[in-house]
Design a protein around this motif. Structure first.
Motif, PDB file in Angstrom:
ATOM      1  N   UNK A  70      18.663  50.358  22.299  1.00  0.00           N
ATOM      2  CA  UNK A  70      18.117  49.067  22.703  1.00  0.00           C
ATOM      3  C   UNK A  70      16.598  49.037  22.670  1.00  0.00           C
ATOM      4  N   UNK A  71      15.962  50.205  22.614  1.00  0.00           N
ATOM      5  CA  UNK A  71      14.498  50.235  22.672  1.00  0.00           C
ATOM      6  C   UNK A  71      13.838  50.639  21.360  1.00  0.00           C
ATOM      7  N   UNK A  72      14.596  50.810  20.297  1.00  0.00           N
ATOM      8  CA  UNK A  72      14.041  51.232  19.012  1.00  0.00           C
ATOM      9  C   UNK A  72      13.115  50.156  18.430  1.00  0.00           C
ATOM     10  N   UNK A  73      13.480  48.903  18.602  1.00  0.00           N
ATOM     11  CA  UNK A  73      12.649  47.822  18.095  1.00  0.00           C
ATOM     12  C   UNK A  73      12.945  47.415  16.662  1.00  0.00           C
ATOM     13  N   UNK A  74      13.963  48.004  16.063  1.00  0.00           N
ATOM     14  CA  UNK A  74      14.396  47.616  14.717  1.00  0.00           C
ATOM     15  C   UNK A  74      15.875  47.959  14.558  1.00  0.00           C
ATOM     16  N   UNK A  75      16.541  47.374  13.568  1.00  0.00           N
ATOM     17  CA  UNK A  75      17.971  47.657  13.382  1.00  0.00           C
ATOM     18  C   UNK A  75      18.214  49.133  13.060  1.00  0.00           C
ATOM     19  N   UNK A  76      19.330  49.639  13.558  1.00  0.00           N
ATOM     20  CA  UNK A  76      19.739  51.023  13.320  1.00  0.00           C
ATOM     21  C   UNK A  76      21.208  51.006  12.889  1.00  0.00           C
ATOM     22  N   UNK A  77      21.520  51.810  11.869  1.00  0.00           N
ATOM     23  CA  UNK A  77      22.905  51.980  11.469  1.00  0.00           C
ATOM     24  C   UNK A  77      23.437  53.220  12.169  1.00  0.00           C
ATOM     25  N   UNK A  78      24.430  53.037  13.029  1.00  0.00           N
ATOM     26  CA  UNK A  78      25.052  54.147  13.751  1.00  0.00           C
ATOM     27  C   UNK A  78      26.332  54.512  13.005  1.00  0.00           C
ATOM     28  N   UNK A 103      16.392  53.091   5.630  1.00  0.00           N
ATOM     29  CA  UNK A 103      17.286  52.549   6.668  1.00  0.00           C
ATOM     30  C   UNK A 103      17.410  53.588   7.782  1.00  0.00           C
ATOM     31  N   UNK A 104      17.097  53.211   9.023  1.00  0.00           N
ATOM     32  CA  UNK A 104      17.257  54.172  10.127  1.00  0.00           C
ATOM     33  C   UNK A 104      18.735  54.458  10.386  1.00  0.00           C
ATOM     34  N   UNK A 170      28.715  52.110  -2.276  1.00  0.00           N
ATOM     35  CA  UNK A 170      27.556  51.360  -2.773  1.00  0.00           C
ATOM     36  C   UNK A 170      27.837  49.862  -2.783  1.00  0.00           C
ATOM     37  N   UNK A 171      29.060  49.476  -3.128  1.00  0.00           N
ATOM     38  CA  UNK A 171      29.415  48.054  -3.147  1.00  0.00           C
ATOM     39  C   UNK A 171      29.380  47.440  -1.753  1.00  0.00           C
ATOM     40  N   UNK A 172      29.924  48.132  -0.767  1.00  0.00           N
ATOM     41  CA  UNK A 172      29.918  47.618   0.603  1.00  0.00           C
ATOM     42  C   UNK A 172      28.481  47.480   1.100  1.00  0.00           C
ATOM     43  N   UNK A 173      27.657  48.476   0.798  1.00  0.00           N
ATOM     44  CA  UNK A 173      26.252  48.417   1.212  1.00  0.00           C
ATOM     45  C   UNK A 173      25.574  47.209   0.577  1.00  0.00           C
ATOM     46  N   UNK A 174      25.771  47.016  -0.735  1.00  0.00           N
ATOM     47  CA  UNK A 174      25.115  45.914  -1.444  1.00  0.00           C
ATOM     48  C   UNK A 174      25.627  44.547  -0.992  1.00  0.00           C
ATOM     49  N   UNK A 175      26.931  44.426  -0.807  1.00  0.00           N
ATOM     50  CA  UNK A 175      27.531  43.127  -0.511  1.00  0.00           C
ATOM     51  C   UNK A 175      27.472  42.736   0.965  1.00  0.00           C
ATOM     52  N   UNK A 176      27.563  43.724   1.866  1.00  0.00           N
ATOM     53  CA  UNK A 176      27.652  43.400   3.283  1.00  0.00           C
ATOM     54  C   UNK A 176      26.456  43.875   4.101  1.00  0.00           C
ATOM     55  N   UNK A 177      26.087  45.150   3.948  1.00  0.00           N
ATOM     56  CA  UNK A 177      25.064  45.720   4.816  1.00  0.00           C
ATOM     57  C   UNK A 177      23.654  45.254   4.456  1.00  0.00           C
ATOM     58  N   UNK A 178      23.272  45.330   3.199  1.00  0.00           N
ATOM     59  CA  UNK A 178      21.900  44.973   2.811  1.00  0.00           C
ATOM     60  C   UNK A 178      21.528  43.542   3.205  1.00  0.00           C
ATOM     61  N   UNK A 179      22.399  42.533   2.990  1.00  0.00           N
ATOM     62  CA  UNK A 179      22.029  41.190   3.440  1.00  0.00           C
ATOM     63  C   UNK A 179      21.800  41.127   4.956  1.00  0.00           C
ATOM     64  N   UNK A 180      22.599  41.849   5.712  1.00  0.00           N
ATOM     65  CA  UNK A 180      22.413  41.868   7.168  1.00  0.00           C
ATOM     66  C   UNK A 180      21.108  42.566   7.548  1.00  0.00           C
TER      67      UNK A 180
END
Length: 185
Positions: A70-78, A103-104, A170-180
């Motif tokens: 909650x204190x990182x200040x930017x999005x994080x992929x866990x 990407x963190x 790579x497809x999931x990252x390009x289609x779903x994660x990167x836009x988010x």
């Protein structure tokens, strides 16, 4: 009476087979329409803060807590992973590519020994800025994990914005994660 119950007993398997066939046909129809998603079990965490937790680190990394997220200040992929998980090995190059893109990534080693996790990271690469250890699996239960690997995008305020059950491609990252990531940054 005995004849009627005998007929019913003989017709019961036919009824079960018919019900199974109808269910299979419905699944095929949804697949043909593009509406069938085997990973489509929704997460109850989407739009909510990460569950409260504190986990120790995997040496040489620091562990982390929900407060840290909650204190990182930017999005994080866990990313929850394990050394014994075959899809985790398959997604390792994708995670390394995300690291190269800046990407963190924070990892949670799920139900794994410290030694096995270290060997996994040596063999497959270590994309994580921080790695926490969840040997008993209690934090994974709080996240609603069905199995590893599973990834959660946590925004700058510690709110879960996305979940993916299964190995990232790579497809999931390009289609779903990167836009988010672009909208959450």
């Amino acid at each position: 009476m005995a004849l009627a119950s005998r007929r019913l007993f003989l017709l019961a398997p036919l009824g079960v087979a018919t019900a199974g066939g109808v269910a299979f046909w419905a699944m095929l129809e949804r697949m043909q329409q593009g509406k069938f998603d085997p990973r489509g079990v929704p997460s109850q965490l989407i739009g909510k803060p990460v569950p409260e937790f504190t986990l120790p680190g995997q040496k040489p990394h620091e562990g982390f807590s929900s407060a840290d997220l909650q204190s990182v200040g930017r999005p994080v992929l866990v990313n929850l992973f394990a050394s014994w998980c075959v899809p985790c090995v398959e997604e390792a190059p994708v995670l390394m590519a995300l690291k190269q893109q800046g990407v963190p990534l924070w990892g949670i080693a799920y139900k794994d020994t410290e030694t096995a996790t270290a060997a996994f990271l040596r063999k497959n690469g270590d994309p994580f800025a921080r790695i926490a250890r969840d040997e008993p699996g209690r934090v994974a239960i709080d996240f609603g994990v069905y199995g590893v690997p599973e990834s959660y995008l946590v925004d700058a305020k510690g709110i879960v914005r996305w979940r993916y059950a299964g190995g990232l491609t790579s497809d999931i990252v390009a289609q779903e994660l990167q836009p988010l990531l672009r909208t959450a940054a």
